[in-house]
Design a protein around this motif. Sequence first.
Motif, PDB file in Angstrom:
ATOM      1  N   THR A 132       0.835  -1.205   0.000  1.00  0.00           N
ATOM      2  CA  THR A 132       0.000   0.000   0.000  1.00  0.00           C
ATOM      3  C   THR A 132       0.868   1.252   0.000  1.00  0.00           C
ATOM      4  O   THR A 132       0.575   2.232  -0.711  1.00  0.00           O
ATOM      5  CB  THR A 132      -0.930  -0.011   1.234  1.00  0.00           C
TER       6      THR A 132
ATOM      7  N   ASP B  78       1.071   4.175  -2.904  1.00  0.00           N
ATOM      8  CA  ASP B  78       0.947   5.608  -2.626  1.00  0.00           C
ATOM      9  C   ASP B  78       2.135   6.392  -3.179  1.00  0.00           C
ATOM     10  O   ASP B  78       1.985   7.520  -3.689  1.00  0.00           O
ATOM     11  CB  ASP B  78       0.821   5.842  -1.117  1.00  0.00           C
TER      12      ASP B  78
ATOM     13  N   ASP C 155       1.462   6.481  -7.032  1.00  0.00           N
ATOM     14  CA  ASP C 155       0.268   7.231  -7.445  1.00  0.00           C
ATOM     15  C   ASP C 155       0.303   8.680  -6.985  1.00  0.00           C
ATOM     16  O   ASP C 155      -0.264   9.566  -7.643  1.00  0.00           O
ATOM     17  CB  ASP C 155      -0.998   6.557  -6.902  1.00  0.00           C
ATOM     18  N   ILE C 156       0.949   8.950  -5.849  1.00  0.00           N
ATOM     19  CA  ILE C 156       0.966  10.326  -5.318  1.00  0.00           C
ATOM     20  C   ILE C 156       2.318  10.983  -5.545  1.00  0.00           C
ATOM     21  O   ILE C 156       2.428  12.046  -6.179  1.00  0.00           O
ATOM     22  CB  ILE C 156       0.603  10.336  -3.815  1.00  0.00           C
TER      23      ILE C 156
ATOM     24  N   TYR D 240       7.223  13.772  -0.425  1.00  0.00           N
ATOM     25  CA  TYR D 240       6.306  12.671  -0.103  1.00  0.00           C
ATOM     26  C   TYR D 240       6.987  11.308  -0.351  1.00  0.00           C
ATOM     27  O   TYR D 240       6.830  10.368   0.433  1.00  0.00           O
ATOM     28  CB  TYR D 240       5.031  12.765  -0.938  1.00  0.00           C
TER      29      TYR D 240
ATOM     30  N   ALA E   8       7.408   8.709   2.595  1.00  0.00           N
ATOM     31  CA  ALA E   8       6.801   7.380   2.473  1.00  0.00           C
ATOM     32  C   ALA E   8       7.869   6.293   2.389  1.00  0.00           C
ATOM     33  O   ALA E   8       7.710   5.187   2.948  1.00  0.00           O
ATOM     34  CB  ALA E   8       5.898   7.331   1.246  1.00  0.00           C
TER      35      ALA E   8
ATOM     36  N   LYS F 208      -8.113  -2.870  -3.626  1.00  0.00           N
ATOM     37  CA  LYS F 208      -7.457  -2.143  -4.714  1.00  0.00           C
ATOM     38  C   LYS F 208      -8.285  -2.214  -6.008  1.00  0.00           C
ATOM     39  O   LYS F 208      -8.392  -1.241  -6.730  1.00  0.00           O
ATOM     40  CB  LYS F 208      -6.050  -2.718  -4.963  1.00  0.00           C
TER      41      LYS F 208
ATOM     42  N   ASP G 260      -1.860   1.062  -7.944  1.00  0.00           N
ATOM     43  CA  ASP G 260      -2.765   0.017  -7.454  1.00  0.00           C
ATOM     44  C   ASP G 260      -2.465  -1.325  -8.111  1.00  0.00           C
ATOM     45  O   ASP G 260      -2.565  -2.385  -7.466  1.00  0.00           O
ATOM     46  CB  ASP G 260      -4.217   0.410  -7.730  1.00  0.00           C
TER      47      ASP G 260
END
Length: 575
Positions: A34, A38, A41-42, A51, A55, A151, A271
């Motif tokens: 997960t 992130d 995707d982010i 970020y 992360a 997901k 995902d």
Amino acid sequence: MFKLFRYLQPYRWAIAATVVLMFLQSISQLYLPTLMADIVDIGVFHGDTAYILGAGGLMLLVAAAGIVCNIVAGLLSSKSAAGFSRILRARVFEQVERFSLQEFDTFGTASLITRTTNDITQVQQVLFMMMRMFLSAPLMIVGGIVMAVSKDTRLSLVLVASLPLLVAVIVLIASKGIPLFRMMQKKLDRLNLVLREHLTGIRVIRAFNRGEHERKRFEEANVDLVTVAIRVTRIMSVIFPVMLLLLNLTMVAIMWFGSIRIDTGAMQVGDLIAFTQYASQILFSLTMVSMMFMMIPRASASAVRINEVLNAKPSITDASNARTDVAKQGYIEFDNVTFRYPGAEQPAVRNVSFRTGPGEVTAIIGGTGSGKSTLIHLLLRFYDVDSGSIRIDGTDIRGMSQEHLRSLIGFVPQKAALFTGTVADNIRFGSEAATEEDVRHAAKIAQAESFVSEMPESFASFIAQGGMNLSGGQKQRLSIARALARRPLIYAFDDSFSALDFKTDAKLRAALRSETADAAVLIVAQRVSTIMDADRIIVLDEGEVAGIGTHRELLGTCKVYREIAASQLSEEEIA
């Protein structure tokens, strides 16, 4: 197999800690994909370096925590599994110690050794795997499915199609392997039996040039074991290729349908990456489960064999009110004793009655198979009589505890049995409280002092396994010294002078006469010269008493005894 897990009680806290640690390790593994999704995707999609670093750092911390949990859980599970096997081996050994000779005949020595070593090791290995995988694998499977569905629900249909196939393969192959694993343990028993007979009988084998015959026997047992092992391996080896094939096909299907959903905008790249990792975790956990299924059948077969030993009821046990305060003099009475060995058609002894007491020497003589040694074994309660009774000082031996009964008797077996250790250790085996002076005195009476003093370190000299570095006569004399060191109320010599020359035999009997003056003495013998001076001679013929009396009396009244004497003594000695 689960019945054996009651012996894990001392390690319940270690097991609980292992479960908690494996739970935390599984959670950390489930959280990592997960975080990766992130980041993609982010962080990557928006070019947010801060970020990504944040992360990524969190991922490192979670991974490190999972590694620590895994290491500590491994240590605790190893300690618990090893401790379990130690306790279980001790329980099996204690149970075997309580067995009568009938149980030893039923199981066999080679099988008992295999059950105490190899079988327990199989259960230990599976226990270790179960502690590591029992919670972790199901949690990873269930958790992985939940996270994968979160997901993308539609893509999860790929897993719905593949997982039943994987489970079906595992169950099918395991069902084929269980009978073969049981067969393999029996083949291992047979191999151990042949090997044990070869090692213990090596002198006879070489003396009769039977080495080639024994090699063929071993080869047959070895090939039988290998053949079954190969069959098991062939069946079980199918699991991994099939698992890998299904795993790879599943991953291809996920990437194929996942790329279509990304192309239509129904799914993000991160995902898909996370979904792929969850699918890998699910399938890898199923592979671990399949490994357990490979080990569980053999361990189950081993557990059944271990439970057979633990659940076996000894045929000879102490009564609930067994006495330990009787027999202070040593009077022995056989009252109409009859006994039949398990499975035998005819009784070994039938309606045997006689009495003896302190200061008396009672000899038992007869042809081969007449039941002489059986009477000694019944006195020691290696077997229980079928009818009649054996009493010591008026008390039935079945009313005494076995430990107390045998503490009253100094037993010298027909086949001298010595143990690894020093000469003094073997003599002191009869009585741990024996002093150095007692050891030397016992050796002197047994006519063993002369050859012991010539050994390199005298009484501290080493005795090899089974006394292989001693002659037959030397072993017999040390066995007699061991019984003398106990200073019992009753002495039982089971053909214990057969390996002695006539001169040593005469000296030993003369020394024993004064040493055992206050004890009851039972002597089983083949040689008439050994028992001529006995106070009472019991002649057995096919399990029945053919005559009782002194040497002179029996020569005139007992045909069986006269025939035995005539075959061994000169006419002048008989007359």
